[in-house]
Design a protein around this motif. Structure first.
Motif, PDB file in Angstrom:
ATOM      1  N   LEU A 131      21.231  43.882   7.999  1.00 55.13           N
ATOM      2  CA  LEU A 131      19.924  44.428   8.563  1.00 55.13           C
ATOM      3  C   LEU A 131      19.823  45.587   8.479  1.00 55.13           C
ATOM      4  O   LEU A 131      18.981  46.256   7.904  1.00 55.13           O
ATOM      5  N   SER A 145      19.520  45.248  21.483  1.00 49.37           N
ATOM      6  CA  SER A 145      19.915  43.997  21.933  1.00 49.37           C
ATOM      7  C   SER A 145      19.142  42.912  22.713  1.00 49.37           C
ATOM      8  O   SER A 145      18.836  43.967  24.229  1.00 49.37           O
ATOM      9  N   GLY A 180      24.484  41.795  10.829  1.00 53.17           N
ATOM     10  CA  GLY A 180      23.681  43.448  11.145  1.00 53.17           C
ATOM     11  C   GLY A 180      23.921  44.031  10.255  1.00 53.17           C
ATOM     12  O   GLY A 180      23.345  44.881   9.738  1.00 53.17           O
ATOM     13  N   ALA A 228      15.501  48.016  16.110  1.00 57.93           N
ATOM     14  CA  ALA A 228      16.845  46.366  16.302  1.00 57.93           C
ATOM     15  C   ALA A 228      16.927  46.967  17.658  1.00 57.93           C
ATOM     16  O   ALA A 228      18.085  47.733  18.353  1.00 57.93           O
ATOM     17  N   LEU A 263      14.586  37.166  18.790  1.00 52.95           N
ATOM     18  CA  LEU A 263      14.410  35.905  18.380  1.00 52.95           C
ATOM     19  C   LEU A 263      14.770  34.808  19.466  1.00 52.95           C
ATOM     20  O   LEU A 263      16.065  35.655  19.669  1.00 52.95           O
ATOM     21  N   GLY A 296      24.237  43.096  17.416  1.00 52.29           N
ATOM     22  CA  GLY A 296      23.113  42.726  16.538  1.00 52.29           C
ATOM     23  C   GLY A 296      23.861  42.035  15.565  1.00 52.29           C
ATOM     24  O   GLY A 296      23.589  42.199  13.861  1.00 52.29           O
ATOM     25  N   ASN A 297      23.588  40.388  16.220  1.00 54.87           N
ATOM     26  CA  ASN A 297      23.621  39.132  15.466  1.00 54.87           C
ATOM     27  C   ASN A 297      22.517  38.643  15.266  1.00 54.87           C
ATOM     28  O   ASN A 297      21.613  39.096  15.619  1.00 54.87           O
ATOM     29  N   ALA A 298      21.957  38.686  14.056  1.00 55.00           N
ATOM     30  CA  ALA A 298      21.106  37.713  13.537  1.00 55.00           C
ATOM     31  C   ALA A 298      21.122  36.474  12.313  1.00 55.00           C
ATOM     32  O   ALA A 298      21.969  36.541  11.598  1.00 55.00           O
ATOM     33  N   LEU A 308      17.723  41.083  18.791  1.00 55.98           N
ATOM     34  CA  LEU A 308      18.888  40.346  17.872  1.00 55.98           C
ATOM     35  C   LEU A 308      19.722  40.642  19.555  1.00 55.98           C
ATOM     36  O   LEU A 308      19.783  40.637  20.452  1.00 55.98           O
ATOM     37  N   TYR A 309      20.531  39.068  18.910  1.00 62.42           N
ATOM     38  CA  TYR A 309      21.616  38.835  19.429  1.00 62.42           C
ATOM     39  C   TYR A 309      22.326  39.578  19.862  1.00 62.42           C
ATOM     40  O   TYR A 309      22.877  40.206  18.804  1.00 62.42           O
TER      41      TYR A 309
END
Length: 257
Positions: free
Chosen positions: A159, A141, A156, A139, A84, A114-116, A110-111
């Motif tokens: 997801l 990191s 997260g 997923a 991402l 676990g952020n998206a 992901l960021y």
């Protein structure tokens, strides 16, 4: 001498020996394209070091397998990695899953923990569509060090609910290879998820200590006590070194009953 020492240590796993450091192969990643210290193991300590003496920490090694050595060549090669980036167009994912030639597996980087970007757009719905069509999404990191925790952020958790598999602290290389191996073995659905989230060959940490604690599991007795020191008792300024070490007393503290 290294060969003899390896046999003595019962080293029965794939390793990388680079710049005098012995690392587990599925924990290592390329960190420098020019320096001699080109590989590192960010989430697992080195298995040993080579210098005047060869020192191997046998407590870190995998136990020898009771089965005969064998090579599995039926890897599912229809696996891709998708990293991402801020401001990316959801249409890229739409085109990824819209044809019958969609991948069987996707490693989604992901960021942070676990952020998206699941607000607005089609990101979450497209992922859900791909998973419903049989694509396994794992997923991990983007960060060099640390573990993914899809329960750390609300995004997260969405997801996770959509069926995305938590890759923990696996490197993207390890996650892609493991996914290709398990898909090639014919695993799908809940069994695939369970195996991807389970340590099979030392590639992922089970319940790593550095995972953040969810808010609902924080100790209820922990509270912050604010103090206001008088000018007469205020401590002098402290010069800190490059690592931030120094005296931190005097401005308040955290107490736990």
């Amino acid at each position: 001498r290294l060969y003899c020492n390896v046999q003595y240590s019962q080293l029965t796993e794939v390793c990388i020996l680079f710049a005098s450091v012995l690392m587990r192969g599925n924990r290592a990643t390329k960190s420098d394209c020019w320096a001699f210290k080109a590989f590192e193991s960010p989430n697992y300590p080195p298995l040993g070091r080579v210098g005047v003496e060869i020192r191997i920490d046998e407590s870190l090694l995998l136990a020898p397998s009771k089965r005969a050595f064998r090579v599995f060549t039926g890897l599912c090669t229809n696996v891709i990695c998708f990293r991402l980036t801020p401001g990316f167009d959801d249409a890229a994912l739409v085109r990824l899953f819209e044809t019958d030639m969609h991948p069987f597996g996707v490693v989604l980087q992901l960021y942070g923990t676990g952020n998206a970007p699941v607000r607005g757009g089609k990101f979450l719905s497209v992922l859900q569509q791909g998973i419903d069509r049989g694509c396994a999404v794992v997923a991990v990191s983007q960060c060099y060090k640390g573990a993914l925790n899809l329960q750390a952020y609300a995004n997260g958790a969405k997801l996770l609910q959509a069926g995305v598999i938590n890759g923990g602290d696996m490197t993207p290389e390890a996650a892609a290879t493991k996914l290709a191996y398990l898909l090639g073995k014919g695993y799908r659905g809940p069994r695939l998820r369970r195996l991807m989230e389970t340590d099979l060959r030392g590639e992922v940490t089970d319940n790593p200590d550095y995972l953040p604690i969810p808010a609902d599991r924080m100790p209820p007795t922990l509270h912050v006590v604010h103090t206001a020191p008088t000018p007469a008792t205020h401590p002098p300024a402290v010069d800190r070194d490059s690592e931030g070490n120094g005296d931190t007393s005097g401005d308040g503290g955290v107490k736990a009953k």
